[in-house]
Structure formats: structure tokens, C-alpha cells
Design an enzyme around this catalytic site. Structure first.
Site, PDB file in Angstrom:
ATOM      1  N   GLU A 290      -5.593  -8.607  -0.179  1.00 59.74           N
ATOM      2  CA  GLU A 290      -4.870  -8.382   1.647  1.00 59.74           C
ATOM      3  C   GLU A 290      -4.063  -7.412   1.322  1.00 59.74           C
ATOM      4  O   GLU A 290      -3.351  -6.633   0.684  1.00 59.74           O
ATOM      5  CB  GLU A 290      -4.631  -9.915   1.474  1.00 59.74           C
ATOM      6  CG  GLU A 290      -4.177 -10.166   3.405  1.00 59.74           C
ATOM      7  CD  GLU A 290      -2.724  -9.743   3.666  1.00 59.74           C
ATOM      8  OE1 GLU A 290      -2.031  -9.944   4.421  1.00 59.74           O
ATOM      9  OE2 GLU A 290      -2.006  -9.566   2.432  1.00 59.74           O
TER      10      GLU A 290
ATOM     11  N   ARG B 252      -5.715  -9.081   9.773  1.00 57.68           N
ATOM     12  CA  ARG B 252      -5.456  -8.684   8.141  1.00 57.68           C
ATOM     13  C   ARG B 252      -7.051  -8.464   7.536  1.00 57.68           C
ATOM     14  O   ARG B 252      -7.980  -8.766   8.345  1.00 57.68           O
ATOM     15  CB  ARG B 252      -4.960  -9.956   7.346  1.00 57.68           C
ATOM     16  CG  ARG B 252      -3.262  -9.937   7.622  1.00 57.68           C
ATOM     17  CD  ARG B 252      -2.374  -8.750   7.422  1.00 57.68           C
ATOM     18  NE  ARG B 252      -1.180  -9.023   7.635  1.00 57.68           N
ATOM     19  CZ  ARG B 252      -0.156  -8.856   8.934  1.00 57.68           C
ATOM     20  NH1 ARG B 252      -1.005  -8.569   9.490  1.00 57.68           N
ATOM     21  NH2 ARG B 252       1.337  -9.177   8.980  1.00 57.68           N
TER      22      ARG B 252
ATOM     23  N   ARG C 235      -2.866 -12.374  14.448  1.00 59.24           N
ATOM     24  CA  ARG C 235      -2.758 -12.283  13.071  1.00 59.24           C
ATOM     25  C   ARG C 235      -3.985 -11.262  12.259  1.00 59.24           C
ATOM     26  O   ARG C 235      -4.924 -11.962  11.980  1.00 59.24           O
ATOM     27  CB  ARG C 235      -1.854 -12.728  12.354  1.00 59.24           C
ATOM     28  CG  ARG C 235      -1.596 -12.504  10.567  1.00 59.24           C
ATOM     29  CD  ARG C 235      -0.494 -13.697   9.905  1.00 59.24           C
ATOM     30  NE  ARG C 235       0.548 -13.075   8.669  1.00 59.24           N
ATOM     31  CZ  ARG C 235       1.321 -12.445   9.085  1.00 59.24           C
ATOM     32  NH1 ARG C 235       2.339 -12.569   9.855  1.00 59.24           N
ATOM     33  NH2 ARG C 235       1.956 -11.888   8.026  1.00 59.24           N
TER      34      ARG C 235
ATOM     35  N   CYS D  50       0.959  -1.411  -0.011  1.00 57.16           N
ATOM     36  CA  CYS D  50       0.182  -0.099   0.253  1.00 57.16           C
ATOM     37  C   CYS D  50       0.660   1.348   0.150  1.00 57.16           C
ATOM     38  O   CYS D  50       1.382   1.765   1.661  1.00 57.16           O
ATOM     39  CB  CYS D  50      -0.690  -0.308   1.542  1.00 57.16           C
ATOM     40  SG  CYS D  50      -2.568   1.467   1.444  1.00 57.16           S
TER      41      CYS D  50
END
Length: 333
Positions: free
Chosen positions: A125, A171, A169, A85
Site C-alpha cells: 500500500e 490509497r 481516503r 516511499c
């Protein structure tokens, strides 16, 4: 997982492939598929992917792909990618209003290719931080661009520990469907119980080279101002926050250079046990089956601990991906 109905083979383009998290996840999901190609520029990632999937073609740098050239970029039904990103604002300084559509960023290349190819499905993702603060504007651009080129979208933050693997985790997952999703479509799969706690995911006989010396451990106590590491079972030590995770879950697996995870084991002969994760443990916590005999992912002998650990820290939890893809296609096929 649900048994999926028989369906046409779904052609997949795996962007920003890394070790092939989408490919491994698709294997788990029950979705009939064929990888038409992947895109990756990191030489170590390419070597690892090719070592496991030697017959899949690397289409190369996604920024250079021409979607109108079928040799360069074959037709596909599903695009997958954990895209970097890049800050849209820095692009805007160079390209002015073009930046409003994210052009010139790697997400812009996803849009550029999918606008021409019109795959039925897109699965993306990213980090959950994309939803908050200054990054929220970038997230809105992403959704807006997917909508502009014809995709109905859903998004959710999913955590590995809610789907069987003892790793925290979180995401962000974004799913795009060309056309209109069914009204009752839900991106979030039902949660699944843990397949074990952290101790169950560790090697039975870790290599001695993973362990810190007693002198090194004493220095950690001196710096972190904490007590003797005396535990009843192996637990995760969070170096960043200087504390033991007592929930029996591992913190987020990151590349080794971030240096944030250690394992504390029960003392032996009055000596503390403090070590790094092994490579098998890195990948086991990323959802892979790793029993030392029939490992689900194979490591090229040319790659060292740092290189392979980096791939794990930047990869997809293949267990979660398999569950997610099964859940998505059970509703759509």
C-alpha cells in the site's frame, strides 16, 4: 463478503506494521492465517501492536533481517506492507546504478527478502501520488522489480468511502502473485454502500476537552473569513481548505500534528460547537468497531492522544483491507 473455501493456513509477514492493519484486516476477511512475525521500529507502534497481539513476535528492523536465517525471518506465504516511499534519486547519488533496482530503500528490502523467501502473495500500500508526476518513475521501478523476481502484478486506487466507511481516503494497492494470475483476476472489489454518514460514526457524548472555546472559534472565523458555523447535523470542517464538507463524509484522517480536521456540530443555546475528533472516532473512521465496551482495538494506557492519533492517521482502513483480502482470495483459493 464471500464465504471462502477451506484452505491451508496462510503464513503472513506483516512489514511496516503500525497498529497491525493487515492483521486486523485478515481477521475480518475470513482468510485462515497465522502471523509468523511483524516488522516495526517505531516504539509507540510496537507498544500498540503488542498490546493487541501479545503473542506475535516483532522481527525488528526490516533492513537488518537476513532472509536466509529462518530464526530471524521465518518462511511466509503473504507479505504485507504500507512501505515508506523514499526518493530513489537520493539513494542513487550514493549508490549509482544500484539505485535502478531501488536497493538501499525500504522497498529494496521488501524485494531482497521476497526474492529469497518467494512468498506466493505480496500486498503493498502507498499514496496514490506514486502514480503521477515525478513519482511515476519510482512506481515503474517497483513494478519492474516485482516482475524481475517472479511476480505478476495488479494495482488499483481504492477509496474508503466506496467500501462502507464515510472517509475520503484514497490509497494505492499493489498485489503481486508468484507466477501468473488468472486471466480474469480483478483486484478491485465491488463497491459497498456506506454503513452510515459521518454523524453516525461520531461519539454520542464527546469529551468536553475536545471542544474549542467561543473565543477560539471567533478567532477561526477571523482568520478563515467564514460565516457562523450553523449546521443541522455534525459535519467535517476542512481547515486546510477553510470550508465545511457538506457531503456528510470525512476528509482523509491524518496524524493530529497535521491539524486539518474538525467536527462542526449543531449550535446549542446559540453557541457554536467546534471540536477535534476523539480517539475512538479516529479509529472508527479507520474501519474499527468501537462501541466503548467491546472495542476492536485496545489502547495502551501509556499512550496519549497525539501518539494514538498518529497511528490512526498513518494506518490502514481495516474494513477496506478485510474486503480487499476476501475479494483477492475468493478468486485464488
Amino acid at each position: 463478503m464471500h464465504k471462502l473455501p477451506r484452505h491451508n493456513v496462510i503464513r503472513v509477514f506483516e512489514g511496516f506494521a503500525g497498529y497491525g492493519g493487515a492483521t486486523f484486516g485478515l481477521r475480518r476477511s475470513g482468510v485462515r492465517h497465522r502471523i509468523v512475525g511483524y516488522s516495526e521500529v517505531d516504539e509507540d507502534a510496537i507498544e500498540l501492536y503488542h498490546y493487541n497481539f501479545p503473542n506475535v513476535r516483532n522481527l525488528g528492523d526490516i533492513t537488518k533481517l537476513d532472509p536466509n536465517n529462518n530464526r530471524q525471518c521465518p518462511d511466509f506465504d503473504l507479505f504485507t506492507g504500507g512501505f515508506p516511499c523514499q526518493p530513489f534519486s537520493t539513494v542513487g547519488k550514493r549508490q549509482g546504478q544500484e539505485d535502478e533496482r531501488g536497493r538501499g530503500t525500504l522497498f529494496g528490502d521488501i524485494v531482497r527478502i521476497c526474492e529469497v523467501k518467494q512468498p506466493q502473495y505480496i500486498l503493498l500500500e502507498n499514496v496514490k501520488g506514486l502514480l503521477t508526476g515525478k513519482m511515476r518513475a519510482t512506481f515503474e521501478i517497483i513494478l519492474g522489480e516485482l516482475h524481475r523476481i517472479g511476480y505478476d502484478t495488479r494495482f488499483a486506487v481504492l477509496n474508503s468511502k466506496d467500501y462502507g466507511v464515510p472517509q475520503t481516503r484514497e490509497r494505492l494497492w499493489i498485489f503481486g502473485y508468484l507466477g501468473q494470475l488468472p486471466e480474469n483476476f480483478n483486484l478491485v472489489p465491488p463497491e459497498e454502500p456506506l454503513q452510515g454518514y459521518l454523524a453516525d460514526f461520531l461519539d454520542p457524548n464527546p469529551s468536553p476537552e475536545l471542544y474549542k472555546t467561543q473565543k477560539q472559534i471567533a478567532r477561526i472565523h477571523e482568520i478563515h473569513h467564514n460565516d457562523v458555523f450553523d449546521v443541522d447535523e455534525p459535519l467535517c470542517y476542512d481547515i486546510y481548505n477553510r470550508k465545511i464538507r457538506t457531503d456528510r463524509i470525512c476528509m482523509t484522517v491524518t496524524p493530529p500534528e497535521h491539524n486539518v480536521i474538525r467536527i462542526i456540530e449543531p449550535m446549542v443555546n446559540g453557541e457554536e460547537r467546534f471540536r477535534k475528533l476523539s480517539l475512538d472516532e479516529h479509529f472508527r473512521l479507520m474501519g474499527f468497531h468501537m462501541d466503548g465496551v467491546n472495542n476492536e482495538i485496545l489502547f495502551p494506557p501509556t499512550q496519549n492522544y497525539t501518539k494514538l492519533g498518529r497511528r490512526a492517521g498513518n494506518g490502514w482502513d481495516v474494513n477496506l483491507v478485510g474486503i480487499l483480502l476476501n475479494h483477492i482470495f475468493w478468486q485464488l483459493l
